[in-house]
Motif scaffolding. Structure first.
Motif, PDB file in Angstrom:
ATOM      1  N   THR A 263       0.865  -1.166   0.000  1.00  0.00           N
ATOM      2  CA  THR A 263       0.000   0.000   0.000  1.00  0.00           C
ATOM      3  C   THR A 263       0.907   1.223   0.000  1.00  0.00           C
ATOM      4  O   THR A 263       1.822   1.322   0.819  1.00  0.00           O
ATOM      5  CB  THR A 263      -0.908   0.036   1.251  1.00  0.00           C
ATOM      6  N   HIS A 264       0.670   2.101  -0.945  1.00  0.00           N
ATOM      7  CA  HIS A 264       1.468   3.321  -1.055  1.00  0.00           C
ATOM      8  C   HIS A 264       0.674   4.460  -0.426  1.00  0.00           C
ATOM      9  O   HIS A 264      -0.438   4.760  -0.858  1.00  0.00           O
ATOM     10  CB  HIS A 264       1.787   3.632  -2.517  1.00  0.00           C
ATOM     11  N   ILE A 265       1.271   5.058   0.586  1.00  0.00           N
ATOM     12  CA  ILE A 265       0.643   6.174   1.276  1.00  0.00           C
ATOM     13  C   ILE A 265       1.482   7.411   0.968  1.00  0.00           C
ATOM     14  O   ILE A 265       2.702   7.408   1.177  1.00  0.00           O
ATOM     15  CB  ILE A 265       0.585   5.923   2.794  1.00  0.00           C
ATOM     16  N   SER A 266       0.820   8.425   0.457  1.00  0.00           N
ATOM     17  CA  SER A 266       1.553   9.640   0.113  1.00  0.00           C
ATOM     18  C   SER A 266       0.748  10.864   0.512  1.00  0.00           C
ATOM     19  O   SER A 266      -0.469  10.823   0.656  1.00  0.00           O
ATOM     20  CB  SER A 266       1.879   9.670  -1.381  1.00  0.00           C
ATOM     21  N   SER A 267       1.483  11.934   0.690  1.00  0.00           N
ATOM     22  CA  SER A 267       0.885  13.211   1.045  1.00  0.00           C
ATOM     23  C   SER A 267       1.269  14.213  -0.035  1.00  0.00           C
ATOM     24  O   SER A 267       2.427  14.272  -0.444  1.00  0.00           O
ATOM     25  CB  SER A 267       1.423  13.667   2.403  1.00  0.00           C
TER      26      SER A 267
ATOM     27  N   GLY B 246      -9.301   6.545  -2.948  1.00  0.00           N
ATOM     28  CA  GLY B 246      -8.104   6.549  -2.112  1.00  0.00           C
ATOM     29  C   GLY B 246      -7.608   7.922  -1.728  1.00  0.00           C
ATOM     30  O   GLY B 246      -6.552   8.043  -1.118  1.00  0.00           O
TER      31      GLY B 246
ATOM     32  N   GLU C  65      -3.950   6.954  -0.664  1.00  0.00           N
ATOM     33  CA  GLU C  65      -3.645   5.563  -0.328  1.00  0.00           C
ATOM     34  C   GLU C  65      -3.940   4.748  -1.575  1.00  0.00           C
ATOM     35  O   GLU C  65      -5.092   4.597  -1.973  1.00  0.00           O
ATOM     36  CB  GLU C  65      -4.495   5.101   0.845  1.00  0.00           C
ATOM     37  N   THR C  66      -2.875   4.251  -2.210  1.00  0.00           N
ATOM     38  CA  THR C  66      -2.997   3.583  -3.507  1.00  0.00           C
ATOM     39  C   THR C  66      -2.223   2.270  -3.516  1.00  0.00           C
ATOM     40  O   THR C  66      -1.323   2.063  -2.701  1.00  0.00           O
ATOM     41  CB  THR C  66      -2.459   4.484  -4.632  1.00  0.00           C
TER      42      THR C  66
ATOM     43  N   HIS D  32       6.060  10.010   0.757  1.00  0.00           N
ATOM     44  CA  HIS D  32       5.655   8.733   0.170  1.00  0.00           C
ATOM     45  C   HIS D  32       6.219   7.598   1.014  1.00  0.00           C
ATOM     46  O   HIS D  32       7.404   7.575   1.326  1.00  0.00           O
ATOM     47  CB  HIS D  32       6.175   8.623  -1.267  1.00  0.00           C
TER      48      HIS D  32
ATOM     49  N   ASP E 258       3.932   0.587   2.493  1.00  0.00           N
ATOM     50  CA  ASP E 258       3.613  -0.339   3.578  1.00  0.00           C
ATOM     51  C   ASP E 258       3.478  -1.726   2.950  1.00  0.00           C
ATOM     52  O   ASP E 258       2.573  -1.972   2.163  1.00  0.00           O
ATOM     53  CB  ASP E 258       2.311   0.060   4.266  1.00  0.00           C
TER      54      ASP E 258
END
Length: 86
Positions: free
Chosen positions: A5-9, A31, A48-49, A76, A79
């Protein structure tokens, strides 16, 4: 294979007169969550992608929305969780 899971701001700068419409369009993206906004047209968006490519696709989609001035990737994280047992 681990599940990622890619979490980015990202920070999105939008013209203030277009802000309400931009907030609605961004919130409609799968997401995407808006975690902050200012009256000057700055938005803090968390994505969240499932992949990096999806992050880039979201950023491209946001940049093409009316009234968007700029979008900047701030953070970025990947997870990786172990595969679930069935």
């Amino acid at each position: 294979m681990p599940h990622e899971t890619h979490i980015s701001s990202i920070v999105v700068h939008v013209r203030p007169d277009c802000q309400a419409a931009a907030v609605a369009r961004i919130a409609a993206l799968a997401g995407a969550e808006i975690h902050g906004e200012s009256s000057e047209g700055k938005l803090v968006v968390v994505l969240e992608t499932p992949s990096e490519g999806d992050i880039l696709a979201h950023i491209t989609a946001i940049n093409e929305m009316p009234g968007i001035v700029a979008t900047s990737l701030i953070y970025h994280e990947i997870d990786s969780s172990p595969p679930e047992e069935t």
